[in-house]
Design a protein around this motif. Structure first.
Motif: not given
Ligand code: TRP
Length: 364
Positions: A68-72, A101, A103, A106, A145, A186, A189-190, A206, A208, A212, A215
Motif C-alpha cells: 500500500m502506498t500513496g502519491l502526491m 492512493a 492523495a 491531501e 482519496q 493517510q 489509506d494504510i 508500505v 516510502v 513519511q 505517518h
Molecule cells: N503523504 C504522501 C506523500 O506526500 C502520500 C500518501 C497518501 C501516502 N496516502 C498514503 C503514502 C499512504 C503512503 C501511504 O507523498
C-alpha cells in the motif's frame, strides 16, 4: 528528539543517526531472504524497515499480503518518482496485492492543487508511467482519496478517537486542521486494506521515503489501539533513499533544473546532465588524471547506482573515476546514454500504456 515534517522537504545527512533516533531497523540481513533480487536492496537504496519479517513470512508461506502506498499528484513525473514505482512493481512481482492512493485530498488541503488538476496529473503523469514501467492491473487498486468507499471514509474518522492532540503535536510538530485531516486520511489509506470488505487482517507493506515516517508511526500506534475491534496487523514499512536532484538536494517537480522528467527528450537529458549535474571531478583534466575524482559526491555517478543494474559495470566506473582514468565528460556521457536508452524504451511503452489506463481505475 528531532521531528520529521512530512509536509516539508526532508534532507537526511546521517542515515545511521536517523535510524537510531526513529527506530528504523537496517534491512541488510533480511533482504537476502527475498526470492527475487533487486539492486535497490543490495546497494542500500532501500536501507531500512519496520516489521519487514512479517512480509518475508507471508511470501515464504504463500499467504496473501498487500503493498500500500500513496502519491502526491503534483507536477511532472521524474526519475525520483521512478524509484518508488520500481519498488511497487517489484513487490507486485513478489505477489503483493497493490493499493495505490492518489492523495488528492491531501494535495488540495496542503498544496492548493485543484481537484480536477490532481486527477489529470494522477492519470497522465503517474498512472501512465507506472503502467509503462510494468505495473499490472491484476490485483491492483488505484483509487482517489476523494472517491473511497464508505467504510474507508468512516475509518478515516473513527481513527481520530484513538489518538490525542498532544500525541499529534509530538509526532508532527507544527499543525493545522488541514494537516490533521490529511494525516487521518493517510492512516485510513494504510489500514483499509485490512477491513472486512477487503478480505480482513493481513500483512501490509508500505514503501516510502523517510519523510513519511511520522505517518507510519502514528498509523502503527493507532492500529495497535484498534486491535479489539478490527484485529489489524501492524503495518510494515520499507524506507528508500531519495534520488538526488541534478545539483544535489532534492529532485523537485517545481524546479526543472533539478529533475529529469520521463518525458524529457534525448537532447534535454544531454543538456541537463552536462549543464547541471554536480561533478565530483577536478577542475582541470591534468589534475583529474593525477588526483582522481570523487564518485561519492558526483551526481552522474549517483544516478548510475540507481540505474545501472550490473554490479560489475558499476564497480568499474567507480574505480576508474576514482583513479582518474575516467574523465568527468566521459562519466557524464555514460549516464546520458544510460538514461536515454531507458527513456527510448519507456516512451514507447508509454504509448502502449495509454490503452490500458481505463483498466486500472477503481470505481465505487
Ligand atoms: N503523504 C504522501 C506523500 O506526500 C502520500 C500518501 C497518501 C501516502 N496516502 C498514503 C503514502 C499512504 C503512503 C501511504 O507523498
Amino acid at each position: 528528539m528531532n521531528i520529521i515534517d512530512p509536509w516539508k522537504s526532508v534532507e537526511v545527512k546521517d542515515y545511521g543517526k536517523l535510524m537510531k533516533e526513529f527506530g528504523i531497523s537496517p534491512i541488510k540481513d533480511l533482504y537476502k531472504k527475498l526470492p527475487i533480487k533487486h539492486h535497490y536492496f543490495s546497494r542500500g537504496i532501500i536501507f531500512g524497515h519496520k516489521d519487514f519479517s512479517k512480509i518475508l513470512e507471508a511470501i515464504k508461506d504463500k499467504k496473501p499480503f498487500v503493498m500500500m502506498t500513496g502519491l502526491m499528484p503534483s507536477g511532472k513525473f521524474h526519475l525520483g518518482h521512478k524509484v518508488v514505482a520500481d519498488i511497487i512493481i517489484y513487490l507486485q512481482k513478489l505477489g503483493a496485492e497493490c493499493y495505490v492512493a492518489v492523495a488528492d485530498i491531501e494535495a488540495t488541503l496542503t498544496r492548493d492543487v485543484k481537484r480536477e488538476e490532481a486527477r489529470k496529473v494522477a492519470l497522465d503523469q503517474y498512472l501512465l508511467n507506472y503502467i509503462a514501467l510494468g505495473l499490472k492491473s491484476k490485483k491492483t487498486k488505484f483509487y482517489f482519496q476523494s472517491n473511497g468507499s464508505t467504510e474507508y471514509n468512516n475509518l478515516s474518522k473513527y481513527v481520530s478517537k484513538k489518538t490525542t492532540f498532544n500525541e499529534f503535536k509530538s509526532v508532527y510538530g507544527n499543525l493545522n486542521p488541514e494537516k490533521i485531516i490529511s494525516a487521518f486520511t493517510q492512516v485510513a489509506d494504510i489500514l483499509h486494506p485490512q477491513l472486512k470488505e477487503n478480505g480482513g487482517p493481513k500483512p501490509v507493506i508500505v514503501p516510502v521515503g523517510v519523510d513519511q515516517l511520522p505517518h507510519i508511526n502514528l498509523t502503527r500506534d493507532i492500529a495497535s489501539r484498534m486491535k479489539s475491534e478490527y484485529n489489524f496487523v501492524l503495518p510494515s514499512s520499507i524506507f528508500n533513499k531519495m534520488l538526488p536532484g541534478l545539483q544535489g538536494g532534492k529532485m523537485s517537480s517545481s524546479r526543472p533544473e533539478s529533475y529529469i522528467a520521463l518525458t524529457d527528450s534525448p537532447k534535454t537529458v544531454e543538456m541537463k546532465i552536462k549543464k547541471y549535474a554536480f561533478s565530483g571531478g577536478q577542475p582541470t583534466t591534468k589534475e583529474h588524471k593525477e588526483k582522481g575524482g570523487n564518485p561519492d559526491v558526483d551526481i552522474s555517478y549517483q544516478y548510475l547506482t540507481f540505474l545501472e543494474e550490473s554490479d560489475k559495470k558499476l564497480k568499474k566506473i567507480y574505480d576508474d573515476y576514482k583513479s582518474g582514468k575516467l574523465l568527468t565528460s566521459e562519466l557524464k556521457q555514460i549516464t546520458i546514454d544510460k538514461i536515454n536508452s531507458f527513456l527510448k524504451k519507456h516512451q514507447d511503452n508509454r504509448k502502449k500504456a495509454k490503452k490500458k489506463v481505463n483498466k486500472f481505475i477503481f470505481k465505487n
